[in-house]
Design a protein around this motif. Sequence first.
Motif, PDB file in Angstrom:
ATOM      1  N   MET A   1      17.982  87.191 -48.902  1.00 42.75           N
ATOM      2  CA  MET A   1      17.688  87.701 -47.576  1.00 42.75           C
ATOM      3  C   MET A   1      17.723  89.229 -47.588  1.00 42.75           C
ATOM      4  SD  MET A   1      18.539  85.463 -44.551  1.00 42.75           S
ATOM      5  CE  MET A   1      16.987  84.645 -44.541  1.00 42.75           C
ATOM      6  N   ILE A   3      18.620  92.147 -45.523  1.00 39.94           N
ATOM      7  CA  ILE A   3      19.408  92.477 -44.336  1.00 39.94           C
ATOM      8  C   ILE A   3      19.449  93.992 -44.156  1.00 39.94           C
ATOM      9  CG2 ILE A   3      21.672  92.295 -43.224  1.00 39.94           C
ATOM     10  CD1 ILE A   3      20.268  89.589 -43.584  1.00 39.94           C
ATOM     11  N   GLU A  71      26.203  90.157 -37.176  1.00 39.65           N
ATOM     12  CA  GLU A  71      25.140  89.937 -38.152  1.00 39.65           C
ATOM     13  C   GLU A  71      24.273  88.806 -37.647  1.00 39.65           C
ATOM     14  OE1 GLU A  71      24.561  88.695 -42.800  1.00 39.65           O
ATOM     15  OE2 GLU A  71      26.252  89.997 -42.277  1.00 39.65           O
ATOM     16  N   HIS A  72      22.968  89.013 -37.718  1.00 38.00           N
ATOM     17  CA  HIS A  72      22.069  87.961 -37.245  1.00 38.00           C
ATOM     18  C   HIS A  72      20.795  87.947 -38.069  1.00 38.00           C
ATOM     19  CE1 HIS A  72      19.483  90.798 -34.830  1.00 38.00           C
ATOM     20  NE2 HIS A  72      20.579  91.514 -34.967  1.00 38.00           N
ATOM     21  N   ILE A  73      20.197  86.767 -38.118  1.00 36.92           N
ATOM     22  CA  ILE A  73      18.929  86.565 -38.811  1.00 36.92           C
ATOM     23  C   ILE A  73      17.837  86.564 -37.751  1.00 36.92           C
ATOM     24  CG2 ILE A  73      17.613  85.007 -40.310  1.00 36.92           C
ATOM     25  CD1 ILE A  73      20.175  86.349 -41.559  1.00 36.92           C
ATOM     26  N   GLN A  75      14.390  85.676 -35.822  1.00 39.72           N
ATOM     27  CA  GLN A  75      13.588  84.458 -35.676  1.00 39.72           C
ATOM     28  C   GLN A  75      12.334  84.540 -36.548  1.00 39.72           C
ATOM     29  OE1 GLN A  75      12.862  84.177 -31.469  1.00 39.72           O
ATOM     30  NE2 GLN A  75      14.862  83.280 -31.054  1.00 39.72           N
ATOM     31  N   PRO A  77      10.600  87.460 -39.462  1.00 40.14           N
ATOM     32  CA  PRO A  77      10.904  88.721 -40.154  1.00 40.14           C
ATOM     33  C   PRO A  77      10.374  89.913 -39.349  1.00 40.14           C
ATOM     34  CG  PRO A  77      10.082  87.107 -41.701  1.00 40.14           C
ATOM     35  CD  PRO A  77       9.900  86.514 -40.325  1.00 40.14           C
ATOM     36  N   TYR A  81      12.424  93.144 -43.128  1.00 43.82           N
ATOM     37  CA  TYR A  81      13.779  92.608 -43.010  1.00 43.82           C
ATOM     38  C   TYR A  81      13.815  91.215 -42.393  1.00 43.82           C
ATOM     39  CZ  TYR A  81      15.201  97.326 -44.112  1.00 43.82           C
ATOM     40  OH  TYR A  81      15.370  98.527 -44.744  1.00 43.82           O
ATOM     41  N   ASP A  82      14.769  90.414 -42.881  1.00 41.22           N
ATOM     42  CA  ASP A  82      15.000  89.062 -42.363  1.00 41.22           C
ATOM     43  C   ASP A  82      16.138  89.031 -41.350  1.00 41.22           C
ATOM     44  OD1 ASP A  82      13.099  87.748 -44.170  1.00 41.22           O
ATOM     45  OD2 ASP A  82      14.544  88.288 -45.730  1.00 41.22           O
ATOM     46  N   GLY A  83      16.952  90.070 -41.343  1.00 48.00           N
ATOM     47  CA  GLY A  83      18.103  90.097 -40.448  1.00 48.00           C
ATOM     48  C   GLY A  83      18.721  91.477 -40.405  1.00 48.00           C
ATOM     49  N   GLN A  84      19.808  91.564 -39.655  1.00 49.93           N
ATOM     50  CA  GLN A  84      20.441  92.863 -39.456  1.00 49.93           C
ATOM     51  C   GLN A  84      21.960  92.705 -39.382  1.00 49.93           C
ATOM     52  OE1 GLN A  84      18.346  96.049 -37.354  1.00 49.93           O
ATOM     53  NE2 GLN A  84      19.779  95.652 -35.687  1.00 49.93           N
ATOM     54  N   ARG A  85      22.664  93.642 -40.007  1.00 51.99           N
ATOM     55  CA  ARG A  85      24.125  93.742 -39.941  1.00 51.99           C
ATOM     56  C   ARG A  85      24.443  94.994 -39.124  1.00 51.99           C
ATOM     57  NH1 ARG A  85      24.915  94.021 -45.042  1.00 51.99           N
ATOM     58  NH2 ARG A  85      25.016  91.777 -45.300  1.00 51.99           N
TER      59      ARG A  85
END
Length: 156
Positions: A1, A3, A71-73, A75, A77, A81-85
């Motif tokens: 992933m 992130i 932290e979330h993924i 819905q 991309p 990015y696939d997600g964020q911290r």
Amino acid sequence: MRIREAVRAVVLDPDDRTVLVHFDFGHRTVWATPGGGIDPGESDERALRRELAEELGLEDPDIGPHVWVREHIFQKPLGTYDGQRERYYLVRATRFELRPHLTPAQLRAEYVTDMRWWTIEEIEGSDEALAPTRIAEWLRRVVADGPPEHPIDVGV
């Protein structure tokens, strides 16, 4: 992933109102705290100062303690990015007029379509999508108890 590291601000004025920014990703809209991705080599503080100036026009804010993490993924991309911290910092400020340094077109390129001051009661009564989803509860805790001793995971 893939992130992305990001910072966000819990901006509170003397009456404990907060600023939320409206993001429109096409498939989803959400009101969230101001902030964004950290550029390579940038510290959390420098990134947050840049984001607050760009999105709100807030100059030289008093960056307080690190209060929350999330932290979330995504819905779908978002870019590469696939997600964020996210790391959230408390920012106490006088109430100010929201005057972003970025143009409306530049804000739209970052998915920002609106921003405004909210009371906790307005957030609690809203049918809008919010991030984090329990933001009113977390804001009430910060207002009532002050910053936590260690950052709290506020979930999605």
